[in-house]
Write a protein that holds these residues in place. Structure first.
Motif, PDB file in Angstrom:
ATOM      1  N   ILE A 138      31.979  43.914  44.284  1.00  0.00           N
ATOM      2  CA  ILE A 138      30.626  43.372  44.120  1.00  0.00           C
ATOM      3  C   ILE A 138      30.543  42.515  42.862  1.00  0.00           C
ATOM      4  CG2 ILE A 138      28.213  43.980  43.654  1.00  0.00           C
ATOM      5  CD1 ILE A 138      28.624  46.449  45.435  1.00  0.00           C
ATOM      6  N   VAL A 139      31.091  43.019  41.765  1.00  0.00           N
ATOM      7  CA  VAL A 139      31.090  42.264  40.506  1.00  0.00           C
ATOM      8  C   VAL A 139      31.813  40.934  40.684  1.00  0.00           C
ATOM      9  CG1 VAL A 139      31.963  42.257  38.131  1.00  0.00           C
ATOM     10  CG2 VAL A 139      30.898  44.317  39.057  1.00  0.00           C
ATOM     11  N   ASN A 140      32.866  40.941  41.492  1.00  0.00           N
ATOM     12  CA  ASN A 140      33.668  39.733  41.688  1.00  0.00           C
ATOM     13  C   ASN A 140      32.936  38.658  42.493  1.00  0.00           C
ATOM     14  OD1 ASN A 140      36.242  38.512  41.125  1.00  0.00           O
ATOM     15  ND2 ASN A 140      36.758  38.725  43.290  1.00  0.00           N
ATOM     16  N   THR A 141      31.793  39.019  43.080  1.00  0.00           N
ATOM     17  CA  THR A 141      31.011  38.041  43.850  1.00  0.00           C
ATOM     18  C   THR A 141      29.778  37.545  43.099  1.00  0.00           C
ATOM     19  OG1 THR A 141      29.686  39.775  44.938  1.00  0.00           O
ATOM     20  CG2 THR A 141      31.750  39.124  46.017  1.00  0.00           C
ATOM     21  N   ILE A 142      29.535  38.062  41.917  1.00  0.00           N
ATOM     22  CA  ILE A 142      28.352  37.664  41.148  1.00  0.00           C
ATOM     23  C   ILE A 142      28.683  36.435  40.307  1.00  0.00           C
ATOM     24  CG2 ILE A 142      26.676  38.375  39.400  1.00  0.00           C
ATOM     25  CD1 ILE A 142      27.107  41.250  40.279  1.00  0.00           C
ATOM     26  N   PRO A 143      28.086  35.292  40.594  1.00  0.00           N
ATOM     27  CA  PRO A 143      28.426  34.043  39.884  1.00  0.00           C
ATOM     28  C   PRO A 143      28.203  34.140  38.379  1.00  0.00           C
ATOM     29  CG  PRO A 143      27.102  33.588  41.844  1.00  0.00           C
ATOM     30  CD  PRO A 143      27.082  35.072  41.652  1.00  0.00           C
ATOM     31  N   GLN A 144      27.175  34.868  37.961  1.00  0.00           N
ATOM     32  CA  GLN A 144      26.854  34.964  36.536  1.00  0.00           C
ATOM     33  C   GLN A 144      27.950  35.665  35.734  1.00  0.00           C
ATOM     34  OE1 GLN A 144      24.878  35.681  39.037  1.00  0.00           O
ATOM     35  NE2 GLN A 144      23.094  34.336  38.836  1.00  0.00           N
ATOM     36  N   LEU A 145      28.827  36.381  36.425  1.00  0.00           N
ATOM     37  CA  LEU A 145      29.904  37.105  35.747  1.00  0.00           C
ATOM     38  C   LEU A 145      31.257  36.421  35.949  1.00  0.00           C
ATOM     39  CD1 LEU A 145      28.868  40.784  36.672  1.00  0.00           C
ATOM     40  CD2 LEU A 145      28.388  39.526  34.567  1.00  0.00           C
ATOM     41  N   HIS A 146      31.223  35.117  36.216  1.00  0.00           N
ATOM     42  CA  HIS A 146      32.465  34.391  36.528  1.00  0.00           C
ATOM     43  C   HIS A 146      33.482  34.464  35.400  1.00  0.00           C
ATOM     44  CE1 HIS A 146      31.670  30.908  33.863  1.00  0.00           C
ATOM     45  NE2 HIS A 146      30.402  31.181  34.109  1.00  0.00           N
ATOM     46  N   ALA A 147      33.023  34.682  34.174  1.00  0.00           N
ATOM     47  CA  ALA A 147      33.946  34.706  33.035  1.00  0.00           C
ATOM     48  C   ALA A 147      34.945  35.855  33.114  1.00  0.00           C
ATOM     49  CB  ALA A 147      33.162  34.792  31.720  1.00  0.00           C
ATOM     50  N   ILE A 148      34.532  36.960  33.752  1.00  0.00           N
ATOM     51  CA  ILE A 148      35.436  38.112  33.827  1.00  0.00           C
ATOM     52  C   ILE A 148      36.167  38.193  35.170  1.00  0.00           C
ATOM     53  CG2 ILE A 148      33.989  39.429  32.242  1.00  0.00           C
ATOM     54  CD1 ILE A 148      33.026  41.073  34.643  1.00  0.00           C
ATOM     55  N   PRO A 152      38.559  36.389  36.549  1.00  0.00           N
ATOM     56  CA  PRO A 152      40.023  36.277  36.530  1.00  0.00           C
ATOM     57  C   PRO A 152      40.741  37.544  36.084  1.00  0.00           C
ATOM     58  CG  PRO A 152      39.010  34.337  35.550  1.00  0.00           C
ATOM     59  CD  PRO A 152      37.924  35.350  35.713  1.00  0.00           C
ATOM     60  N   TYR A 153      39.993  38.497  35.499  1.00  0.00           N
ATOM     61  CA  TYR A 153      40.615  39.734  35.008  1.00  0.00           C
ATOM     62  C   TYR A 153      40.414  40.902  35.965  1.00  0.00           C
ATOM     63  CZ  TYR A 153      40.433  36.859  30.828  1.00  0.00           C
ATOM     64  OH  TYR A 153      40.566  35.814  29.936  1.00  0.00           O
ATOM     65  N   LEU A 154      39.743  40.672  37.076  1.00  0.00           N
ATOM     66  CA  LEU A 154      39.508  41.724  38.057  1.00  0.00           C
ATOM     67  C   LEU A 154      40.633  41.715  39.086  1.00  0.00           C
ATOM     68  CD1 LEU A 154      35.657  41.234  38.628  1.00  0.00           C
ATOM     69  CD2 LEU A 154      36.799  42.791  37.038  1.00  0.00           C
ATOM     70  N   PHE A 155      41.129  42.899  39.420  1.00  0.00           N
ATOM     71  CA  PHE A 155      42.322  42.956  40.277  1.00  0.00           C
ATOM     72  C   PHE A 155      42.153  42.337  41.670  1.00  0.00           C
ATOM     73  CE2 PHE A 155      40.245  47.157  40.669  1.00  0.00           C
ATOM     74  CZ  PHE A 155      40.115  47.279  42.044  1.00  0.00           C
ATOM     75  N   PRO A 156      40.912  42.252  42.256  1.00  0.00           N
ATOM     76  CA  PRO A 156      40.824  41.624  43.587  1.00  0.00           C
ATOM     77  C   PRO A 156      40.636  40.106  43.547  1.00  0.00           C
ATOM     78  CG  PRO A 156      39.003  43.185  43.181  1.00  0.00           C
ATOM     79  CD  PRO A 156      39.624  42.848  41.892  1.00  0.00           C
ATOM     80  N   ASN A 157      40.536  39.528  42.364  1.00  0.00           N
ATOM     81  CA  ASN A 157      40.103  38.134  42.266  1.00  0.00           C
ATOM     82  C   ASN A 157      41.012  37.160  43.011  1.00  0.00           C
ATOM     83  OD1 ASN A 157      38.222  36.145  40.963  1.00  0.00           O
ATOM     84  ND2 ASN A 157      40.149  35.416  40.092  1.00  0.00           N
ATOM     85  N   TYR A 158      42.320  37.391  42.966  1.00  0.00           N
ATOM     86  CA  TYR A 158      43.260  36.458  43.588  1.00  0.00           C
ATOM     87  C   TYR A 158      43.855  37.003  44.889  1.00  0.00           C
ATOM     88  CZ  TYR A 158      43.107  34.265  38.964  1.00  0.00           C
ATOM     89  OH  TYR A 158      42.692  33.665  37.802  1.00  0.00           O
ATOM     90  N   TRP A 159      43.233  38.005  45.483  1.00  0.00           N
ATOM     91  CA  TRP A 159      43.794  38.622  46.671  1.00  0.00           C
ATOM     92  C   TRP A 159      44.021  37.624  47.805  1.00  0.00           C
ATOM     93  CZ3 TRP A 159      40.964  44.012  47.298  1.00  0.00           C
ATOM     94  CH2 TRP A 159      41.618  44.954  46.488  1.00  0.00           C
ATOM     95  N   LEU A 160      43.086  36.729  48.028  1.00  0.00           N
ATOM     96  CA  LEU A 160      43.199  35.799  49.146  1.00  0.00           C
ATOM     97  C   LEU A 160      43.965  34.522  48.791  1.00  0.00           C
ATOM     98  CD1 LEU A 160      39.690  36.168  50.795  1.00  0.00           C
ATOM     99  CD2 LEU A 160      41.868  37.130  51.548  1.00  0.00           C
TER     100      LEU A 160
END
Length: 299
Positions: free
Chosen positions: A235-245, A247-255
């Protein structure tokens, strides 16, 4: 743990050394993949490509099309779906894109979360530690088993999708997302490479689940916490306002595995994904080791 599983563990040689470690790993592997829960998870994963393939077949049975063009990161699924009717191999990519956000990680979270906590809850953890190999080798055997499940689960999705795609749709030369056409054999090799990449993308979650499993004696609590944390991070990885973090979330580059379907292959996000998974694996793997080796085992 059942009496049969306890007997399996008792059959492992008790001589310390590499052979004992291999025997322990084989025992853990056999016990994990014989459990009904594990088989049920794999069955559900195998069913997803069947449902997706049938849905696409029904949707396009009147000559219509499905899906759209490209998509942003996290939205490559539609691009794959639009290609399925032309080449059944794309059902492999579509199914991996469909299961990676939730189904595959949830299965990994269940297995990883239960790895140590489940033994403690069943009262068998102290029994396993009687062996001279000690806690470090047991933890390594558990982690290696979870990683093996990551690969097995991913391959189950890929093989099921390949079988269904070959039955329902034509197969042949593969037109990549960049427009280049490659032979079917090369497309199949890229599909296998993508399956391995997807499995590697789950290493960080596996290490995180293992760490959480060392924090509690309840297998259900560990599984719930791991899956709950997964959902929260997604959910956090889909919130535009939190885009700064992001790249550090483990699902960010899954696709990012979709970049393998370009000519030339785009390596930037693939390398970032593997590096991030390695970092999560090292940090939470070390945390799991520190916790487990210093923990007072009472169950």
């Amino acid at each position: 743990m059942s009496q049969a599983e306890a007997t399996e563990r008792a059959a492992v040689p008790r001589t310390p050394g590499p052979l004992w470690s291999l025997g322990l790993f084989r025992s853990e592997l056999a016990v994990t993949f014989r459990r009904w829960r594990t088989l049920a998870l794999l069955a559900v994963l195998a069913l997803v490509p069947v449902l997706v393939g049938i849905a696409v077949k029904i949707e396009t049975s009147d000559g219509g099309s499905i899906g759209g063009g490209g998509g942003s990161q996290g939205g490559e699924g539609p691009a794959f779906i639009s290609q399925v009717t032309n080449n059944g191999l794309f059902l492999v990519f579509t199914s991996l894109a469909a299961t990676l956000p939730f189904f595959l990680p949830m299965a990994i979270g269940v297995i990883a979360g239960d790895s140590i906590a489940g033994e403690a809850n069943a009262g068998t953890l102290r029994y396993l530690l009687v062996a001279p190999a000690g806690r470090t080798r047991l933890l390594l055997a558990k982690f290696t088993t979870v990683l093996t499940f990551c690969l097995a689960a991913t391959l189950v999705v890929a093989v099921s999708a390949l079988a269904v795609g070959s039955l329902l749709f034509p197969v042949g030369e593969v037109t990549l997302l960049s427009g280049t056409t490659v032979p079917f054999a090369e497309g199949l090799a890229r599909a296998l490479f993508i399956a391995v990449l997807v499995a590697a993308s789950l290493v960080g979650l596996a290490a995180l689940g293992l760490f959480i499993s060392t924090l509690t004696n309840s297998g259900i609590a560990a599984m719930a916490a791991t899956v709950g944390l997964l959902i929260t991070v997604q959910i956090v990885n889909t919130i535009p306002q939190l885009h700064a973090i992001h790249p550090y979330l483990f699902p960010n580059y899954w696709l990012s595995f979709s970049d393998v379907l370009r000519d030339p292959v785009y390596w930037d996000d693939l390398v970032k994904n593997l590096g991030l998974q390695a970092l999560y694996g090292a940090v939470f793997g070390s945390a799991a080791w520190a916790r487990f080796t210093s923990r007072d085992i009472t169950a």
